[in-house]
Design an enzyme around this catalytic site. Sequence first.
Site, PDB file in Angstrom:
ATOM      1  CD  GLN A  90      -2.751  -9.706  12.520  1.00 57.90           C
ATOM      2  OE1 GLN A  90      -1.690  -9.197  12.856  1.00 57.90           O
ATOM      3  NE2 GLN A  90      -3.229  -9.583  11.287  1.00 57.90           N
ATOM      4  CG  HIS A 156       0.589  -5.719  11.664  1.00 65.03           C
ATOM      5  ND1 HIS A 156       0.902  -4.815  10.669  1.00 65.03           N
ATOM      6  CD2 HIS A 156      -0.235  -6.635  11.080  1.00 65.03           C
ATOM      7  CE1 HIS A 156       0.286  -5.166   9.549  1.00 65.03           C
ATOM      8  NE2 HIS A 156      -0.413  -6.264   9.779  1.00 65.03           N
ATOM      9  CD  GLU A 247      11.077  -6.945   3.184  1.00 64.27           C
ATOM     10  OE1 GLU A 247      10.827  -5.968   2.460  1.00 64.27           O
ATOM     11  OE2 GLU A 247      11.761  -6.860   4.232  1.00 64.27           O
ATOM     12  CE1 TYR A 257      17.707  -6.118   7.384  1.00 66.64           C
ATOM     13  CE2 TYR A 257      17.724  -4.944   9.464  1.00 66.64           C
ATOM     14  CZ  TYR A 257      18.318  -5.809   8.586  1.00 66.64           C
ATOM     15  OH  TYR A 257      19.546  -6.369   8.881  1.00 66.64           O
ATOM     16  CE1 TYR A 268      -2.918  -7.019   2.547  1.00 64.24           C
ATOM     17  CE2 TYR A 268      -2.941  -5.214   4.130  1.00 64.24           C
ATOM     18  CZ  TYR A 268      -2.554  -6.489   3.772  1.00 64.24           C
ATOM     19  OH  TYR A 268      -1.798  -7.234   4.648  1.00 64.24           O
TER      20      TYR A 268
END
Length: 377
Positions: A90, A156, A247, A257, A268
């Site tokens: 990513q 991420h 979210e 959070y 998963y």
Amino acid sequence: MADCIRFIAALLAGGAVALSPAAAQETAESSAGQLEATVLADGLEHPWALSILPDGRFLVTERPGRLRIIADGVVGDPIEGVPDVVAQGQGGLLDVELAPDFAQTGQLYLSFSEPGQGGTGTAVMAAKLETNGNSGQLVDQAIIFRMNNFDGSTRHFGSRIVVGHDGNLFVTLGERGNGARAQNPADLAGGVVRIAPDGSVPADNPKIEGWAPEFWSIGHRNPQGATLRESDGALFAVEHGARGGDELNLVEAGKNYGWPEIAYGTNYDGSPIGVGQAQPGLEQPIYYWDPSISPSGLDFYEGEMFADWQGDLVLGGLSGTVLVRLDMEGNEVVGEERLFAGTLGRIRDVTVGPDGALYLITDAGNGQLIRVARAGE
């Protein structure tokens, strides 16, 4: 207003952002009438972020490490001077955000996965763009931020950049696939940081014992969309959950959070996450998706084309392959509208143009720049 006038004039004159009459189109019914999605350009390799320049041209990042200008359907040659990136998983070249005075200075900011000791981490470069036709170069480059604790993960990274009303920068950071890092207040992974344009720490950042001074908030998983509400400067962000539990958060100073202590969704493999969906001292999302749509790209609609959408949020879905409008009343989501489901591809970024249309990019090996407008406009 001047930018809007230049943009519309370019459209009428057949200039840099003129629509090709041969462009492919998809249509969808919406609460604002029939919409048309028109492909303005293709041939982009996994585009990640989109900004509209003051003259109406488009500036797009490609995750393998290229920054390009698009005008009149033509994708320009790569701009020179971008940072070296680790384009794995990513990671790669991620967000691009124009400084408020870009029209005068050419100043912009790029986020990217930077190689370094221990592996990779999210970093931010400040630079000035000098254009030469549909290409150009970055000059006066400086790395103004890098997260600590680089590691070998390719997951991420985040990462969106938002300029606040005071000129300081919010940068969203993923937890690199290691949830525990999001609850370590000394580790910059899994948080939102706030830095000055030169990378220094603003004096009014939260001062919480044990927190890294750059932190604005902690406890995030992988926030890939963020935007500012112009009326009050409030920061909103969307982040990926695991299996369910994406979210939308109102991101406020000094708050936690919750990831991975609380979550809407499961791992998963179907196992539970943390202690459940709520715990004292941990913030609740103002909206969540289960099943996931993998939200990415986020903007408030403040245009004139869709009058009934004023103040609503628009965002893209990657796994959901959908354009989403969230009907907002203050800080509350009172409705969700899904558009072009399954027809446009993985929508990576969405921005509202000065003409009131929506502009988006699709994350694919042959990624596209697409304009979404009311039919006939």
